[in-house]
Design a protein around this motif. Structure first.
Motif, PDB file in Angstrom:
ATOM      1  N   PRO A 304      -1.409  -3.903  -1.972  1.00  0.00           N
ATOM      2  CA  PRO A 304      -0.537  -2.955  -2.331  1.00  0.00           C
ATOM      3  C   PRO A 304       0.450  -3.357  -3.087  1.00  0.00           C
ATOM      4  O   PRO A 304       0.887  -2.391  -4.183  1.00  0.00           O
ATOM      5  CB  PRO A 304       0.180  -2.301  -0.862  1.00  0.00           C
ATOM      6  N   GLU A 305       1.174  -4.302  -2.993  1.00  0.00           N
ATOM      7  CA  GLU A 305       2.394  -5.030  -3.935  1.00  0.00           C
ATOM      8  C   GLU A 305       1.789  -5.144  -5.354  1.00  0.00           C
ATOM      9  O   GLU A 305       2.295  -4.639  -6.389  1.00  0.00           O
ATOM     10  CB  GLU A 305       2.556  -6.353  -3.469  1.00  0.00           C
ATOM     11  N   GLN A 306       0.684  -5.586  -5.678  1.00  0.00           N
ATOM     12  CA  GLN A 306      -0.109  -5.747  -7.002  1.00  0.00           C
ATOM     13  C   GLN A 306      -0.524  -4.268  -7.576  1.00  0.00           C
ATOM     14  O   GLN A 306       0.029  -4.055  -8.617  1.00  0.00           O
ATOM     15  CB  GLN A 306      -1.303  -6.539  -6.828  1.00  0.00           C
ATOM     16  N   LEU A 307      -0.858  -3.576  -6.634  1.00  0.00           N
ATOM     17  CA  LEU A 307      -1.167  -2.286  -7.314  1.00  0.00           C
ATOM     18  C   LEU A 307       0.154  -1.542  -7.574  1.00  0.00           C
ATOM     19  O   LEU A 307       0.228  -0.837  -8.679  1.00  0.00           O
ATOM     20  CB  LEU A 307      -2.111  -1.340  -6.381  1.00  0.00           C
ATOM     21  N   PHE A 308       1.178  -1.754  -6.665  1.00  0.00           N
ATOM     22  CA  PHE A 308       2.485  -1.160  -6.890  1.00  0.00           C
ATOM     23  C   PHE A 308       3.162  -1.531  -8.250  1.00  0.00           C
ATOM     24  O   PHE A 308       3.339  -0.659  -9.211  1.00  0.00           O
ATOM     25  CB  PHE A 308       3.288  -1.396  -5.986  1.00  0.00           C
ATOM     26  N   ALA A 322       4.713   5.141  -7.404  1.00  0.00           N
ATOM     27  CA  ALA A 322       3.929   3.849  -7.099  1.00  0.00           C
ATOM     28  C   ALA A 322       3.777   3.806  -5.661  1.00  0.00           C
ATOM     29  O   ALA A 322       2.678   3.320  -5.213  1.00  0.00           O
ATOM     30  CB  ALA A 322       4.516   3.090  -7.807  1.00  0.00           C
ATOM     31  N   GLY A 323       5.085   3.949  -4.917  1.00  0.00           N
ATOM     32  CA  GLY A 323       5.022   3.845  -3.454  1.00  0.00           C
ATOM     33  C   GLY A 323       3.881   4.764  -2.722  1.00  0.00           C
ATOM     34  O   GLY A 323       3.439   4.290  -1.851  1.00  0.00           O
ATOM     35  N   VAL A 324       4.070   5.795  -2.985  1.00  0.00           N
ATOM     36  CA  VAL A 324       3.332   6.821  -2.447  1.00  0.00           C
ATOM     37  C   VAL A 324       1.890   6.573  -2.827  1.00  0.00           C
ATOM     38  O   VAL A 324       1.077   6.624  -1.988  1.00  0.00           O
ATOM     39  CB  VAL A 324       3.663   8.308  -2.750  1.00  0.00           C
ATOM     40  N   LEU A 325       1.381   6.364  -3.878  1.00  0.00           N
ATOM     41  CA  LEU A 325       0.116   6.261  -4.341  1.00  0.00           C
ATOM     42  C   LEU A 325      -0.377   5.009  -3.740  1.00  0.00           C
ATOM     43  O   LEU A 325      -1.754   4.769  -3.674  1.00  0.00           O
ATOM     44  CB  LEU A 325       0.061   6.020  -5.859  1.00  0.00           C
ATOM     45  N   THR A 326       0.410   4.036  -3.317  1.00  0.00           N
ATOM     46  CA  THR A 326      -0.296   2.792  -2.709  1.00  0.00           C
ATOM     47  C   THR A 326      -0.283   2.832  -1.273  1.00  0.00           C
ATOM     48  O   THR A 326      -0.256   1.904  -0.583  1.00  0.00           O
ATOM     49  CB  THR A 326       0.477   1.542  -3.394  1.00  0.00           C
ATOM     50  N   GLU A 327       0.126   4.128  -0.746  1.00  0.00           N
ATOM     51  CA  GLU A 327       0.296   3.816   0.787  1.00  0.00           C
ATOM     52  C   GLU A 327      -1.259   3.731   1.546  1.00  0.00           C
ATOM     53  O   GLU A 327      -0.902   3.027   2.478  1.00  0.00           O
ATOM     54  CB  GLU A 327       0.586   5.375   1.343  1.00  0.00           C
ATOM     55  N   THR A 328      -2.214   3.908   1.004  1.00  0.00           N
ATOM     56  CA  THR A 328      -3.570   3.426   1.363  1.00  0.00           C
ATOM     57  C   THR A 328      -4.208   3.062   0.103  1.00  0.00           C
ATOM     58  O   THR A 328      -4.148   3.630  -0.824  1.00  0.00           O
ATOM     59  CB  THR A 328      -4.269   4.833   2.090  1.00  0.00           C
TER      60      THR A 328
END
Ligand code: ADP
Ligand code: MG
Length: 485
Positions: A304-308, A322-328
């Motif tokens: 998630p961190e990398q995707l964020f 970015a936080g919401v979109l990487t929740e899952t």
């Protein structure tokens, strides 16, 4: 409790999180790990500890544990011993649990959390591998206890933090982050209600400014992040109350009751359990080779961190988006599919966080089950960008239809529902003129400075065009004609 009293103390919290690993078979046998099978159906001779049977380590268990270690920046133990932890309990067939005492698969490391007060790293003591026990089921009338051994031998990792957490909020954030990580890594389903992710909270309090840790209490039986937080809050107040009264804290294990939000004593730690740990002679020590580590590392999914970071850098999204979109990982991957077909990343983000997410929540499904493909959603965004349809019509009328007919292109749906906007002047102009002619008094008011009247004119134009007039063009025409006429 009065904050002025609470503020005299500092809470210290350490969490122990158990995660059932997603292997098909158990840690030392070929028995299935399937959840919800009829009692005692996934129990071969090894699970039941028949004399003469020998455990054989499931390699996959170690791989999944090492994935978590990589994700937490831990040191991976290259030489691992499996130890027996001896105790008697009806749900423990062997009379001992095989665990890792002195050579946990991962040492130290940290998990980063983000809360209102910013970002911080929660340090880990270790992650070790162990086997789950069976389950005792006490009959309600107290007449008997039955034991289901299906769970006995299901692989677990236990993630143990250092005593470095100081609020219930941080503890909750840590647990949510761990759940997110294990799901991204595909090593545990993270389901707290079914018990595949369990958390024990160790809580103590000490006078502000003190450097000596208080005596800790271990709280068990919380089946949601919220309940872990509630149990910690309750426990902090309970301990502060005792200290304020001049009473001591008992080292004990307590259970949380979700019904009244209180914790209750189960057993004291006064008579310290002597587990008589020793290396299991039936299992040889495990050597972790460079090649094996490299292979596990190369199989690591994006975290998630990398995707964020990627969403912020490549798609210019805000930290919030970015936080919401990487929740899952499913939502993140869906968003990336949309972005493969549009350059309007902000619109893609708004759509995924808005209509898509609320549909998924309503249905209780993950984004990989979204019937609308990333390509189709990108096409819909394209229609809006070209002014062929506006956002509200697209989200309220076209999107629901796309869910019902995933094979139909959005343009076809919009055309069939007669929703394509008329952005050509020729079709909007007559409507504008008609409206102006019909409301001479309103025109008068507008000229006298009552600009708010514009909204009423727009409403009329949109109504008469059945919502198809491009609002931008309609506004321009109205303004021009109102001044001219
Ligand atoms: P135990 O031997 O009782 O299992 P450990 O030292 O292994 O205790 O620690 C277990 C957990 O308790 C860890 O998460 C650790 O951070 C936490 N812990 C240890 N001491 C304290 C304390 N004084 N207050 C709160 N948590 C603590
Ligand atoms: Mg413990």
């Amino acid at each position: 409790m009065d904050n002025s009293i609470l503020n005299k103390y500092k809470a210290v919290i350490g969490l122990e999180v158990h995660c059932q690993l997603l292997t098909l078979s158990k840690i030392y046998s070929a028995d299935s790990t399937a959840y919800g099978s009829p009692p005692n159906t996934n129990v071969g001779v090894i699970s039941l500890a028949h004399p003469g049977t020998l455990p054989r380590l499931n390699k996959r268990v170690v791989e999944l544990a090492i994935r978590m270690g990589f994700a937490c920046n831990s040191e991976i133990s290259r030489h691992q011993i499996f130890d027996r932890k001896n105790y008697f309990y009806p749900d423990l067939p062997k009379g001992y649990q095989i665990t890792q005492d002195r050579t946990p698969v991962c040492k130290e490391g940290f998990v980063a959390i983000t809360t209102k007060s910013g970002r911080k790293n929660i340090e880990l003591q270790k992650i070790h591998i162990e086997e789950d026990a069976g389950k005792s089921m006490h009959q309600e009338n107290g007449s008997a206890t039955q034991v289901d051994f299906n769970r006995a031998g299901v692989p677990l990792i236990e993630i143990v933090t250092k005593p470095v957490i100081s609020t219930a909020e941080d503890a909750g954030a840590f647990l949510s982050e761990v759940r997110k990580l294990v799901r991204y890594l595909d090593i545990c389903d993270g389901n707290m209600e079914e018990g595949s992710l369990r958390c024990d909270a160790n809580v103590s309090v000490m006078p502000m400014g003190s450097t000596v840790l208080g005596r800790k209490v271990e709280v068990k039986n919380m089946n949601s992040v919220r309940n872990v937080q509630k149990a910690i809050e309750y426990e902090i107040e309970r301990q502060v109350t005792l200290l304020e009264r001049g009473e001591g804290i008992l080292s004990e294990t307590r259970t949380f009751n979700a019904g009244d939000g209180k914790t209750y004593g189960m057993r004291t730690k006064e008579e310290l359990n002597d587990y008589r740990y020793f290396p299991d002679p039936d299992l040889s020590p495990l050597e972790v080779s460079d090649e094996w580590l490299a292979q596990i590392r190369s199989g690591m999914p994006a975290l998630p961190e990398q995707l964020f970071q990627k969403f912020v850098a490549e798609y210019s999204l805000s930290a919030y988006d970015a936080g919401v979109l990487t929740e899952t990982k499913e939502l993140a991957s869906y968003f990336e599919q949309v972005c493969r077909h549009t350059r309007n990343f902000k619109a893609a983000s708004n759509w995924v966080m808005g209509p898509v997410k609320s549909y998924l929540n309503d249905q209780g499904i993950l984004a990989n089950k979204c019937p609308v493909s990333g390509q189709a959603l990108a096409d819909l965004i394209g229609l809006i960008d070209k002014g062929q349809i506006n956002f509200s019509t697209a989200s309220q009328k076209v999107f629901p239809e796309m869910i019902l007919n995933p094979a139909m292109e959005p343009i076809v749906i919009a055309r069939e529902l007669n929703l394509l906007q008329e952005s050509d002047l020729d079709s909007i102009l007559p409507i504008v003129e008609e409206v102006i002619k019909e409301f001479p008094l309103k025109v008068e008011e507008f000229r006298n400075g009552k600009r708010g009247i514009m909204r009423m004119f727009m409403g009329e134009v949109m109504k008469r065009s059945k919502g198809k007039a491009d609002p931008k063009i309609a506004t321009e025409l109205l303004e021009k004609k109102l001044i001219e006429s």
